[in-house]
Scaffold this motif. Structure first.
Motif, PDB file in Angstrom:
ATOM      1  N   ARG A   3       2.313  38.046 -35.200  1.00  0.00           N
ATOM      2  CA  ARG A   3       2.509  38.075 -36.647  1.00  0.00           C
ATOM      3  C   ARG A   3       2.140  39.457 -37.164  1.00  0.00           C
ATOM      4  NH1 ARG A   3      -0.097  32.804 -39.202  1.00  0.00           N
ATOM      5  NH2 ARG A   3       0.661  33.914 -40.997  1.00  0.00           N
ATOM      6  N   HIS A   4       2.844  39.911 -38.159  1.00  0.00           N
ATOM      7  CA  HIS A   4       2.549  41.212 -38.749  1.00  0.00           C
ATOM      8  C   HIS A   4       2.553  41.098 -40.271  1.00  0.00           C
ATOM      9  CE1 HIS A   4       6.964  41.084 -38.666  1.00  0.00           C
ATOM     10  NE2 HIS A   4       6.937  41.930 -39.680  1.00  0.00           N
ATOM     11  N   GLU A   5       1.952  42.097 -40.896  1.00  0.00           N
ATOM     12  CA  GLU A   5       1.879  42.118 -42.355  1.00  0.00           C
ATOM     13  C   GLU A   5       3.125  42.801 -42.905  1.00  0.00           C
ATOM     14  OE1 GLU A   5      -1.327  43.209 -45.817  1.00  0.00           O
ATOM     15  OE2 GLU A   5      -1.395  44.361 -43.977  1.00  0.00           O
ATOM     16  N   ASP A   6       3.708  42.196 -43.923  1.00  0.00           N
ATOM     17  CA  ASP A   6       4.880  42.768 -44.577  1.00  0.00           C
ATOM     18  C   ASP A   6       4.794  42.455 -46.066  1.00  0.00           C
ATOM     19  OD1 ASP A   6       7.330  43.679 -45.446  1.00  0.00           O
ATOM     20  OD2 ASP A   6       8.484  42.685 -43.873  1.00  0.00           O
ATOM     21  N   THR A   8       6.131  44.005 -48.497  1.00  0.00           N
ATOM     22  CA  THR A   8       7.415  44.159 -49.177  1.00  0.00           C
ATOM     23  C   THR A   8       8.185  42.845 -49.178  1.00  0.00           C
ATOM     24  OG1 THR A   8       7.489  46.472 -48.477  1.00  0.00           O
ATOM     25  CG2 THR A   8       9.550  45.498 -49.241  1.00  0.00           C
ATOM     26  N   LEU A   9       8.205  42.149 -48.049  1.00  0.00           N
ATOM     27  CA  LEU A   9       8.900  40.861 -47.992  1.00  0.00           C
ATOM     28  C   LEU A   9       8.185  39.814 -48.836  1.00  0.00           C
ATOM     29  CD1 LEU A   9      11.295  39.327 -46.885  1.00  0.00           C
ATOM     30  CD2 LEU A   9       9.909  38.706 -44.906  1.00  0.00           C
ATOM     31  N   LEU A  10       6.859  39.862 -48.867  1.00  0.00           N
ATOM     32  CA  LEU A  10       6.110  38.927 -49.716  1.00  0.00           C
ATOM     33  C   LEU A  10       6.410  39.181 -51.198  1.00  0.00           C
ATOM     34  CD1 LEU A  10       2.669  38.832 -47.871  1.00  0.00           C
ATOM     35  CD2 LEU A  10       4.384  37.024 -47.950  1.00  0.00           C
ATOM     36  N   VAL A  11       6.455  40.449 -51.580  1.00  0.00           N
ATOM     37  CA  VAL A  11       6.799  40.800 -52.965  1.00  0.00           C
ATOM     38  C   VAL A  11       8.212  40.308 -53.278  1.00  0.00           C
ATOM     39  CG1 VAL A  11       7.320  42.735 -54.513  1.00  0.00           C
ATOM     40  CG2 VAL A  11       5.220  42.760 -53.156  1.00  0.00           C
ATOM     41  N   ALA A  12       9.145  40.537 -52.369  1.00  0.00           N
ATOM     42  CA  ALA A  12      10.527  40.094 -52.579  1.00  0.00           C
ATOM     43  C   ALA A  12      10.609  38.572 -52.692  1.00  0.00           C
ATOM     44  CB  ALA A  12      11.410  40.588 -51.440  1.00  0.00           C
ATOM     45  N   THR A  13       9.783  37.876 -51.928  1.00  0.00           N
ATOM     46  CA  THR A  13       9.772  36.420 -51.987  1.00  0.00           C
ATOM     47  C   THR A  13       9.312  35.947 -53.363  1.00  0.00           C
ATOM     48  OG1 THR A  13       9.298  36.342 -49.617  1.00  0.00           O
ATOM     49  CG2 THR A  13       8.943  34.321 -50.856  1.00  0.00           C
ATOM     50  N   HIS A  14       8.266  36.568 -53.892  1.00  0.00           N
ATOM     51  CA  HIS A  14       7.795  36.206 -55.235  1.00  0.00           C
ATOM     52  C   HIS A  14       8.855  36.533 -56.289  1.00  0.00           C
ATOM     53  CE1 HIS A  14       3.655  34.924 -54.444  1.00  0.00           C
ATOM     54  NE2 HIS A  14       3.659  35.839 -53.479  1.00  0.00           N
ATOM     55  N   LEU A  15       9.434  37.711 -56.202  1.00  0.00           N
ATOM     56  CA  LEU A  15      10.426  38.128 -57.193  1.00  0.00           C
ATOM     57  C   LEU A  15      11.739  37.361 -57.078  1.00  0.00           C
ATOM     58  CD1 LEU A  15       9.881  41.997 -57.298  1.00  0.00           C
ATOM     59  CD2 LEU A  15       9.150  40.279 -58.969  1.00  0.00           C
ATOM     60  N   SER A  16      12.019  36.800 -55.895  1.00  0.00           N
ATOM     61  CA  SER A  16      13.269  36.049 -55.725  1.00  0.00           C
ATOM     62  C   SER A  16      13.313  34.813 -56.617  1.00  0.00           C
ATOM     63  CB  SER A  16      13.467  35.663 -54.253  1.00  0.00           C
ATOM     64  OG  SER A  16      12.518  34.694 -53.840  1.00  0.00           O
ATOM     65  N   GLN A  17      12.166  34.386 -57.113  1.00  0.00           N
ATOM     66  CA  GLN A  17      12.143  33.254 -58.046  1.00  0.00           C
ATOM     67  C   GLN A  17      12.906  33.570 -59.329  1.00  0.00           C
ATOM     68  OE1 GLN A  17       8.184  31.102 -58.261  1.00  0.00           O
ATOM     69  NE2 GLN A  17       7.601  33.103 -57.445  1.00  0.00           N
ATOM     70  N   LEU A  18      13.010  34.836 -59.655  1.00  0.00           N
ATOM     71  CA  LEU A  18      13.711  35.238 -60.871  1.00  0.00           C
ATOM     72  C   LEU A  18      15.218  35.001 -60.765  1.00  0.00           C
ATOM     73  CD1 LEU A  18      11.740  38.510 -61.677  1.00  0.00           C
ATOM     74  CD2 LEU A  18      11.405  36.214 -62.626  1.00  0.00           C
ATOM     75  N   LEU A  19      15.699  34.666 -59.569  1.00  0.00           N
ATOM     76  CA  LEU A  19      17.109  34.315 -59.417  1.00  0.00           C
ATOM     77  C   LEU A  19      17.469  33.084 -60.229  1.00  0.00           C
ATOM     78  CD1 LEU A  19      17.631  34.953 -55.601  1.00  0.00           C
ATOM     79  CD2 LEU A  19      18.678  36.203 -57.496  1.00  0.00           C
ATOM     80  N   ASP A  20      16.467  32.283 -60.591  1.00  0.00           N
ATOM     81  CA  ASP A  20      16.726  31.126 -61.456  1.00  0.00           C
ATOM     82  C   ASP A  20      17.376  31.556 -62.763  1.00  0.00           C
ATOM     83  OD1 ASP A  20      15.891  29.086 -59.840  1.00  0.00           O
ATOM     84  OD2 ASP A  20      13.892  28.934 -60.718  1.00  0.00           O
ATOM     85  N   LEU A  21      17.043  32.741 -63.238  1.00  0.00           N
ATOM     86  CA  LEU A  21      17.600  33.228 -64.492  1.00  0.00           C
ATOM     87  C   LEU A  21      19.097  33.500 -64.375  1.00  0.00           C
ATOM     88  CD1 LEU A  21      14.762  35.739 -65.405  1.00  0.00           C
ATOM     89  CD2 LEU A  21      15.096  33.425 -66.303  1.00  0.00           C
ATOM     90  N   VAL A  22      19.552  33.784 -63.156  1.00  0.00           N
ATOM     91  CA  VAL A  22      20.951  34.127 -62.922  1.00  0.00           C
ATOM     92  C   VAL A  22      21.739  32.943 -62.372  1.00  0.00           C
ATOM     93  CG1 VAL A  22      22.498  35.686 -61.667  1.00  0.00           C
ATOM     94  CG2 VAL A  22      20.302  36.519 -62.494  1.00  0.00           C
ATOM     95  N   THR A  23      21.159  32.262 -61.386  1.00  0.00           N
ATOM     96  CA  THR A  23      21.912  31.234 -60.669  1.00  0.00           C
ATOM     97  C   THR A  23      21.508  29.807 -61.025  1.00  0.00           C
ATOM     98  OG1 THR A  23      20.376  31.186 -58.818  1.00  0.00           O
ATOM     99  CG2 THR A  23      22.194  32.771 -58.694  1.00  0.00           C
ATOM    100  N   GLY A  24      20.329  29.621 -61.564  1.00  0.00           N
ATOM    101  CA  GLY A  24      19.860  28.281 -61.896  1.00  0.00           C
ATOM    102  C   GLY A  24      19.012  27.649 -60.817  1.00  0.00           C
ATOM    103  N   TRP A  35      10.560  31.395 -46.638  1.00  0.00           N
ATOM    104  CA  TRP A  35       9.366  30.725 -46.120  1.00  0.00           C
ATOM    105  C   TRP A  35       9.654  30.053 -44.788  1.00  0.00           C
ATOM    106  CZ3 TRP A  35       8.373  25.157 -46.414  1.00  0.00           C
ATOM    107  CH2 TRP A  35       7.117  24.805 -45.937  1.00  0.00           C
ATOM    108  N   LEU A  36      10.752  29.306 -44.722  1.00  0.00           N
ATOM    109  CA  LEU A  36      11.071  28.583 -43.484  1.00  0.00           C
ATOM    110  C   LEU A  36      11.345  29.520 -42.312  1.00  0.00           C
ATOM    111  CD1 LEU A  36      13.344  25.696 -44.835  1.00  0.00           C
ATOM    112  CD2 LEU A  36      11.003  25.509 -43.941  1.00  0.00           C
ATOM    113  N   ILE A  42       5.269  36.478 -40.533  1.00  0.00           N
ATOM    114  CA  ILE A  42       4.625  37.332 -41.532  1.00  0.00           C
ATOM    115  C   ILE A  42       3.286  36.727 -41.941  1.00  0.00           C
ATOM    116  CG2 ILE A  42       4.870  38.409 -43.818  1.00  0.00           C
ATOM    117  CD1 ILE A  42       6.978  39.322 -41.796  1.00  0.00           C
ATOM    118  N   ILE A  43       2.247  37.536 -41.893  1.00  0.00           N
ATOM    119  CA  ILE A  43       0.920  37.098 -42.311  1.00  0.00           C
ATOM    120  C   ILE A  43       0.970  36.737 -43.802  1.00  0.00           C
ATOM    121  CG2 ILE A  43      -1.472  37.838 -42.650  1.00  0.00           C
ATOM    122  CD1 ILE A  43      -1.092  39.656 -40.180  1.00  0.00           C
ATOM    123  N   ASN A  44       0.398  35.604 -44.147  1.00  0.00           N
ATOM    124  CA  ASN A  44       0.311  35.070 -45.514  1.00  0.00           C
ATOM    125  C   ASN A  44       1.620  34.487 -46.041  1.00  0.00           C
ATOM    126  OD1 ASN A  44      -2.430  35.640 -45.796  1.00  0.00           O
ATOM    127  ND2 ASN A  44      -1.994  37.716 -46.515  1.00  0.00           N
TER     128      ASN A  44
END
Length: 114
Positions: A3-6, A8-24, A35-36, A42-44
């Motif tokens: 496992r490694h720390e990333d 950037t991917l964790l930040v992208a995962t959090h920000l990907s929630q904002l896709l609800d504003l565009v796609t629902g 996540w799956l 990825i650590i954490n």
């Protein structure tokens, strides 16, 4: 598996929630997919992915509960605005926390994924 720390991917995962504003629903599907596929790599990612999914499901439930409140009391519209605000602001706040190495937390989340 190593496992490694990333952050950037964790930040992208959090920000990907904002896709609800565009796609629902993209704000649930994309974090679920990340996540799956990345929780063992990825650590954490496992803990933060669960936090994100719990938050998304909780927001959905709160939004559904606001619908009858709109019909009965007219307060549902205010409730939906609060849910929308929380769904917009907390992914951004937690993405910033993750990028700074802090542990994010989503308030008002019902725990579905432990």
């Amino acid at each position: 598996m190593i496992r490694h720390e990333d952050r950037t991917l964790l930040v992208a995962t959090h920000l990907s929630q904002l896709l609800d504003l565009v796609t629902g629903i993209g704000g649930f599907i994309v974090p679920l997919f990340l996540w799956l596929t990345q929780k063992e790599k990825i650590i954490n990612m496992d803990s933060q992915g669960k936090e994100i999914l719990n938050f998304q499901v909780s927001l959905f439930i709160y939004g559904i509960l606001c619908i009858p409140l709109m019909l009965l009391f007219g307060l549902g519209l205010l409730g939906l605005m609060v849910v929308g605000f929380l769904g917009f602001i907390f992914p951004i706040i937690n993405a910033i926390k993750v990028s700074n190495g802090e542990i994010p937390h989503y308030p008002l989340s019902i725990v579905f994924f432990k």
